[in-house]
Design a protein around this motif. Structure first.
Motif, PDB file in Angstrom:
ATOM      1  N   PRO A 129      -8.816  -1.921   7.434  1.00 50.14           N
ATOM      2  CA  PRO A 129      -8.580  -0.832   8.389  1.00 50.14           C
ATOM      3  C   PRO A 129      -7.703  -1.234   9.571  1.00 50.14           C
ATOM      4  CG  PRO A 129     -10.881  -0.869   7.730  1.00 50.14           C
ATOM      5  CD  PRO A 129     -10.250  -2.092   7.145  1.00 50.14           C
TER       6      PRO A 129
ATOM      7  N   HIS B 172      -4.065  -0.511   9.005  1.00 51.67           N
ATOM      8  CA  HIS B 172      -3.624   0.848   8.722  1.00 51.67           C
ATOM      9  C   HIS B 172      -2.589   1.292   9.735  1.00 51.67           C
ATOM     10  CE1 HIS B 172      -7.300   2.290   6.175  1.00 51.67           C
ATOM     11  NE2 HIS B 172      -6.809   1.141   5.760  1.00 51.67           N
TER      12      HIS B 172
ATOM     13  N   ARG C  53      -6.059   7.418  -2.040  1.00 54.34           N
ATOM     14  CA  ARG C  53      -7.190   7.072  -1.180  1.00 54.34           C
ATOM     15  C   ARG C  53      -7.717   5.674  -1.530  1.00 54.34           C
ATOM     16  NH1 ARG C  53      -9.310   7.245   3.461  1.00 54.34           N
ATOM     17  NH2 ARG C  53      -9.106   9.517   3.569  1.00 54.34           N
ATOM     18  N   THR C  54      -7.798   5.368  -2.813  1.00 56.22           N
ATOM     19  CA  THR C  54      -8.258   4.051  -3.235  1.00 56.22           C
ATOM     20  C   THR C  54      -7.315   2.954  -2.734  1.00 56.22           C
ATOM     21  OG1 THR C  54      -9.308   4.982  -5.208  1.00 56.22           O
ATOM     22  CG2 THR C  54      -8.818   2.623  -5.245  1.00 56.22           C
TER      23      THR C  54
ATOM     24  N   THR D 205       0.833  -1.206   0.000  1.00 57.44           N
ATOM     25  CA  THR D 205       0.000   0.000   0.000  1.00 57.44           C
ATOM     26  C   THR D 205       0.867   1.255   0.000  1.00 57.44           C
ATOM     27  OG1 THR D 205      -1.751  -1.180   1.179  1.00 57.44           O
ATOM     28  CG2 THR D 205      -1.836   1.230   1.219  1.00 57.44           C
TER      29      THR D 205
ATOM     30  N   ARG E  67      -1.707   7.181   6.918  1.00 50.94           N
ATOM     31  CA  ARG E  67      -2.681   8.277   6.978  1.00 50.94           C
ATOM     32  C   ARG E  67      -1.997   9.628   6.794  1.00 50.94           C
ATOM     33  NH1 ARG E  67      -5.115   4.711  10.870  1.00 50.94           N
ATOM     34  NH2 ARG E  67      -4.240   5.792  12.662  1.00 50.94           N
TER      35      ARG E  67
ATOM     36  N   ASP F 268      -7.874   2.562   1.029  1.00 53.89           N
ATOM     37  CA  ASP F 268      -9.167   1.933   1.313  1.00 53.89           C
ATOM     38  C   ASP F 268      -9.146   0.432   1.024  1.00 53.89           C
ATOM     39  OD1 ASP F 268     -10.197   4.326   2.135  1.00 53.89           O
ATOM     40  OD2 ASP F 268     -11.276   4.740   0.266  1.00 53.89           O
TER      41      ASP F 268
END
Length: 386
Positions: free
Chosen positions: A365, A368, A357-358, A333, A373, A361
């Motif tokens: 979560p 993350h 953002r995609t 990611t 972020r 997402d």
């Protein structure tokens, strides 16, 4: 009659000292803790009960410890403005770790681990440290923060030898990474405290690693850059031998220079980082204490994306992806979000932010991290004027 505290006890037990220190952080007398405990349990308790537990006259049972933990749970709203200027490790720990994040089950875990003074030895702590190095690569920030704070509650009672200070310093560094460096308080305070703990270890490798790890964390996040530069400089001054700590320090300074718009310095530092990696890079693939080739390329990918070097960034992304372990999707990611940053730097701010953002997402979560972020915020915000 004034309260007797654990500091006035003779031969205070580990569990009693822990109760006393947590109570004092709350600003409570022994009588206040007795009242709060009675309110939680519906059973009567006295100041004398608390004093006996703290001084070792009586050992609280496991059920009682759970009740004490519930009574000592820190209300979130009371802690946002808590001053953290304390002189000892234990009160710094309680003020900055327990206060913002710990619920009763966390405090309970520290208490229960201390039962019967059956504390882990140095080999157990080293095994715990190694496990956290691996867990950090896959766990979300909230989960790792909660678990680490529980370990620190116990470890702060044992840190009386250089080798335990070394363990503490590395765990504190990981704990600092669970706070956003941009808040200017928690992460930076913990990184600085970890550096002090590392100095007590009397181990040059640990002293360099802790400072270098803090520098690359802050530099990668684009946060608290003066602190990143300071810690990196300290790391490089302590020992000039090639090491993972020095590599992290160099890459932290490189990111800091890139964010400030100093392209030449950023590339020079990155080149030096490559040379250090050639001599000190690690083969271990999935530990926060390691920098294998794929992870070095993740560092380079973001650095070159920040500098607007699309070809170089794409090459670093390809090299990283080729060796990235499949069990570490969070770092895949990272690479995808770097591509979003490249799009934004190339002029497509909206498209780059949407792409990033995609990618975020698509990651569950619970996996993350704060770094991801903050990277999304950087892409959405656009470059900082030089």
């Amino acid at each position: 009659m004034p309260d007797q505290t654990a500091t006035g006890c003779t031969g205070r037990p580990l569990i009693g000292a822990t109760i006393a220190e947590l109570r004092e952080v709350m600003g409570w007398s022994q009588a206040r803790l007795a009242d709060e405990l009675a309110a939680v349990t519906g059973r009567p308790y006295t100041r004398q009960d608390i004093s006996r537990w703290e001084c070792g006259g009586r050992k609280p049972r496991a059920r009682t410890l759970r009740d004490i933990a519930a009574a000592l749970q820190v209300p979130m709203q009371m802690r946002e403005g808590l001053e953290v200027h304390r002189r000892t490790f234990v009160t710094d720990l309680a003020a900055t770790a327990i206060a913002p994040v710990v619920a009763s089950d966390l405090i309970r875990s520290g208490f229960e681990a201390a039962l019967d003074d059956d504390a882990p030895d140095i080999d157990q702590w080293r095994a715990t440290l190694a496990a956290y190095g691996t867990d950090y690569m896959t766990m979300g920030a909230a989960d790792i923060q909660r678990r680490l704070a529980g370990e620190l509650v116990l470890l702060q009672r044992q840190a009386d030898r250089p080798e335990l200070w070394g363990v503490a310093a590395k765990l504190m560094t990981l704990y600092a990474k669970t706070f956003p460096g941009s808040d200017g308080v928690k992460a930076v305070s913990w990184y600085r405290m970890a550096a002090k703990a590392a100095d007590r270890s009397q181990d040059a490798d640990i002293r360099v690693w802790v400072r270098g790890r803090a520098a690359i964390a802050l530099g990668y996040e684009g946060a608290a850059l003066p602190v990143a530069d300071q810690l990196a400089a300290e790391a490089m001054e302590i020992d000039d031998r090639p090491s993972l700590g020095r590599l992290n320090a160099l890459m932290g300074k490189a990111h800091s220079a890139a964010i400030r718009g100093d392209r030449r310095r950023a590339l020079a530092l990155a080149d030096e980082g490559r040379r250090v990696h050639d001599r000190a890079g690690s083969y271990e693939q999935a530990s926060d204490y390691a920098v294998p080739w794929w992870r070095q390329n993740v560092f380079l990918s973001l650095l070159l994306a920040r500098l607007g070097d699309e070809r170089g960034a794409a090459a670093a992304q390809e090299a990283a992806a080729a060796e990235l372990p499949a069990e570490l999707p969070r770092f895949a990611t990272h690479l995808e979000m770097h591509r979003g940053l490249m799009m934004a730097r190339a002029g497509d701010q909206t498209g780059g932010a949407r792409y990033a953002r995609t990618a975020l997402d698509a990651l569950p979560p619970e996996k993350h991290s704060l770094t991801l972020r903050m990277l999304l915020d950087e892409i959405q915000r656009g470059p900082v004027p030089a």
